[in-house]
Design an enzyme around this catalytic site. Structure first.
Site, short mmCIF file in Angstrom:
data_model
loop_
_atom_site.label_atom_id
_atom_site.label_comp_id
_atom_site.label_asym_id
_atom_site.label_seq_id
_atom_site.Cartn_x
_atom_site.Cartn_y
_atom_site.Cartn_z
N LYS A 1 0.83 -1.21 0.00
CA LYS A 1 0.00 0.00 0.00
C LYS A 1 0.87 1.26 0.00
O LYS A 1 0.61 2.19 -0.77
CB LYS A 1 -0.92 0.02 1.23
CG LYS A 1 -1.84 -1.19 1.33
CD LYS A 1 -2.71 -1.14 2.57
CE LYS A 1 -1.96 -1.14 3.88
NZ LYS A 1 -1.28 -2.40 4.21
N ARG B 1 -9.84 -0.01 9.14
CA ARG B 1 -9.29 -1.31 9.49
C ARG B 1 -10.31 -2.19 10.19
O ARG B 1 -10.01 -3.32 10.56
CB ARG B 1 -8.13 -1.11 10.45
CG ARG B 1 -6.79 -1.12 9.76
CD ARG B 1 -5.74 -0.94 10.83
NE ARG B 1 -4.52 -1.63 10.50
CZ ARG B 1 -3.56 -1.10 9.75
NH1 ARG B 1 -3.71 0.06 9.20
NH2 ARG B 1 -2.46 -1.78 9.55
N ARG C 1 11.82 -5.56 5.00
CA ARG C 1 11.64 -4.13 4.69
C ARG C 1 12.64 -3.26 5.48
O ARG C 1 12.90 -3.52 6.65
CB ARG C 1 10.22 -3.69 5.05
CG ARG C 1 10.03 -2.18 4.94
CD ARG C 1 8.60 -1.76 4.97
NE ARG C 1 7.87 -2.26 6.11
CZ ARG C 1 6.56 -2.16 6.25
NH1 ARG C 1 5.84 -1.60 5.30
NH2 ARG C 1 5.96 -2.64 7.32
N ARG D 1 11.55 -1.32 10.98
CA ARG D 1 10.45 -0.92 11.86
C ARG D 1 10.33 -1.90 13.03
O ARG D 1 10.53 -3.10 12.86
CB ARG D 1 9.13 -0.92 11.06
CG ARG D 1 8.71 0.46 10.64
CD ARG D 1 7.59 0.46 9.65
NE ARG D 1 6.37 -0.24 10.08
CZ ARG D 1 5.24 -0.26 9.38
NH1 ARG D 1 5.17 0.40 8.23
NH2 ARG D 1 4.19 -0.92 9.80
N ARG E 1 0.15 -9.11 13.22
CA ARG E 1 -0.53 -8.05 12.45
C ARG E 1 -1.39 -8.67 11.35
O ARG E 1 -2.50 -8.19 11.07
CB ARG E 1 0.50 -7.09 11.83
CG ARG E 1 1.09 -6.15 12.86
CD ARG E 1 2.41 -5.56 12.41
NE ARG E 1 2.31 -4.82 11.17
CZ ARG E 1 3.34 -4.61 10.34
NH1 ARG E 1 4.53 -5.10 10.62
NH2 ARG E 1 3.17 -3.91 9.25
P1 AP5 Z 1 4.95 -1.59 1.74
O1 AP5 Z 1 4.53 -0.84 0.54
O2 AP5 Z 1 5.79 -0.91 2.75
O3 AP5 Z 1 3.67 -2.32 2.41
P2 AP5 Z 1 2.36 -1.76 3.12
O4 AP5 Z 1 1.18 -2.44 2.55
O5 AP5 Z 1 2.36 -0.25 3.12
O6 AP5 Z 1 2.64 -2.33 4.59
P3 AP5 Z 1 2.54 -1.69 6.02
O7 AP5 Z 1 3.33 -2.61 6.92
O8 AP5 Z 1 2.99 -0.26 6.04
O9 AP5 Z 1 1.05 -1.83 6.31
P4 AP5 Z 1 0.36 -1.99 7.69
O10 AP5 Z 1 -1.04 -1.90 7.24
O11 AP5 Z 1 0.71 -3.15 8.54
O12 AP5 Z 1 1.02 -0.85 8.57
P5 AP5 Z 1 0.53 0.55 9.06
O13 AP5 Z 1 1.74 1.42 9.06
O14 AP5 Z 1 -0.70 1.00 8.32
O15 AP5 Z 1 5.70 -2.90 1.23
C1 AP5 Z 1 6.24 -3.85 2.15
C2 AP5 Z 1 7.61 -4.36 1.64
O16 AP5 Z 1 7.42 -5.08 0.42
C3 AP5 Z 1 8.62 -3.26 1.33
O17 AP5 Z 1 9.89 -3.71 1.75
C4 AP5 Z 1 8.56 -3.12 -0.20
O18 AP5 Z 1 9.82 -2.72 -0.75
C5 AP5 Z 1 8.19 -4.51 -0.65
N1 AP5 Z 1 7.29 -4.53 -1.80
C6 AP5 Z 1 6.22 -3.71 -2.05
N2 AP5 Z 1 5.62 -4.04 -3.21
C7 AP5 Z 1 6.30 -5.12 -3.69
C8 AP5 Z 1 6.16 -5.94 -4.86
N3 AP5 Z 1 5.18 -5.71 -5.75
N4 AP5 Z 1 7.03 -6.96 -5.04
C9 AP5 Z 1 8.04 -7.19 -4.14
N5 AP5 Z 1 8.24 -6.46 -3.02
C10 AP5 Z 1 7.38 -5.43 -2.80
O19 AP5 Z 1 0.08 0.25 10.57
C11 AP5 Z 1 1.00 -0.03 11.61
C12 AP5 Z 1 0.25 -0.14 12.94
O20 AP5 Z 1 -0.41 1.11 13.24
C13 AP5 Z 1 -0.88 -1.16 12.99
O21 AP5 Z 1 -0.40 -2.45 13.29
C14 AP5 Z 1 -1.78 -0.56 14.12
O22 AP5 Z 1 -1.23 -0.82 15.38
C15 AP5 Z 1 -1.69 0.91 13.86
N6 AP5 Z 1 -2.76 1.41 12.97
C16 AP5 Z 1 -2.58 1.96 11.72
N7 AP5 Z 1 -3.76 2.30 11.18
C17 AP5 Z 1 -4.72 1.98 12.10
C18 AP5 Z 1 -6.14 2.07 12.13
N8 AP5 Z 1 -6.82 2.57 11.10
N9 AP5 Z 1 -6.79 1.63 13.22
C19 AP5 Z 1 -6.12 1.13 14.26
N10 AP5 Z 1 -4.77 1.00 14.31
C20 AP5 Z 1 -4.08 1.42 13.24
#
Ligand code: AP5
Length: 214
Positions: free
Chosen positions: A15, A91, A125, A158, A169
């Site tokens: 994402k 979420r 990552r 991270r 997660r």
């Molecule tokens: P990347 O693009 O970084 O993945 P992503 O989908 O953005 O993953 P996140 O870990 O950021 O999502 P998340 O939903 O867990 O975390 P968030 O920060 O929202 O890609 C991942 C890796 O793959 C990278 O190394 C990249 O290079 C590689 N890659 C990408 N595309 C690729 C491809 N096509 N092929 C190969 N490799 C590829 O949330 C973190 C925490 O915050 C949650 O756990 C929760 O505690 C809290 N939180 C956030 N939002 C909320 C909410 N709305 N409600 C409650 N708690 C929340």
């Protein structure tokens, strides 16, 4: 008016990677609850009388931060943006209902990726501490190990990208967020994209879907 785009997918589905490209191509804001919460991990939420007193205590366990904290962040960010790509919210179904009261969406994209691929992506990552650029030790390595190609900043892992927390997660995602995907699918608005392709191939599908829907 600039497009209102929602991007859904499990942790590690790509994402953030695709949102950066959407921002460059369509000139919209990147509204991401993950980054907003990471910048406020130590914020005192003790007055809300919740289980923990800071967002970081939920995040480092792989749990969701309570809706009351997250809804306010999103409401403020969306009210200040013209076009946006929303990443990391909603979420759970309660957040999806709150979102529908806040704004209208033009396109709802879902990046579909298998669990084992997700764990490999998350544990490999690395993120730049200066500019936030994202790398992967195998799939998208920087030219020099540990150093950002864009700005020369140091890369870090991270705290929630350990294998144990990544799996938790993903479990929390399956339980809480998969119903959100079904909610938009039932409305007939979900565009499913194969997120296991290369980043460039995923981007081709993402751009086409936005141009067709927004
Ligand atoms: P990347 O693009 O970084 O993945 P992503 O989908 O953005 O993953 P996140 O870990 O950021 O999502 P998340 O939903 O867990 O975390 P968030 O920060 O929202 O890609 C991942 C890796 O793959 C990278 O190394 C990249 O290079 C590689 N890659 C990408 N595309 C690729 C491809 N096509 N092929 C190969 N490799 C590829 O949330 C973190 C925490 O915050 C949650 O756990 C929760 O505690 C809290 N939180 C956030 N939002 C909320 C909410 N709305 N409600 C409650 N708690 C929340």
């Amino acid at each position: 008016m600039d497009p209102h785009i929602l991007i859904l997918g499990a942790p590690g589905a790509g994402k953030g990677t695709q949102s950066d490209r959407i921002v460059s191509e369509f000139g919209v804001e990147h509204v991401t609850t993950g980054d907003a919460l990471r910048s406020n991990k130590e914020m005192d939420i003790g007055h809300l009388d919740l289980e923990y007193d800071t967002p970081g205590e939920y995040m480092d366990r792989g749990e969701l931060v309570p809706d009351v904290v997250v809804n306010e962040i999103v409401d403020k960010a969306l009210s200040e943006a013209d076009g946006y790509v929303l990443d990391g919210y909603p979420r759970n179904l309660e957040q999806a209902e709150t979102l529908s009261e806040m704004t209208d969406l033009d396109a709802v994209l879902y990046l579909d990726v298998d669990e084992d691929v997700l764990v490999d992506r998350l544990t490999g990552r690395r993120v730049c501490e200066e500019c936030g650029a994202t790398y992967h030790v195998d799939f998208n390595p920087p030219e020099e190990e540990g150093v950002c190609d864009e700005c020369g900043g140091d890369l870090y892992q991270r705290e929630d990208d350990t294998e144990e927390t990544a799996r938790e997660r993903i479990r929390v995602y399956e339980e809480n967020t998969q119903p959100v995907v079904e909610f938009y699918d039932d409305e007939g608005r979900l565009v499913r994209i194969d997120g296991e392709q290369t980043p460039d191939e995923v981007w081709d599908d993402v751009r086409d879907a936005i141009e067709a829907n927004a």
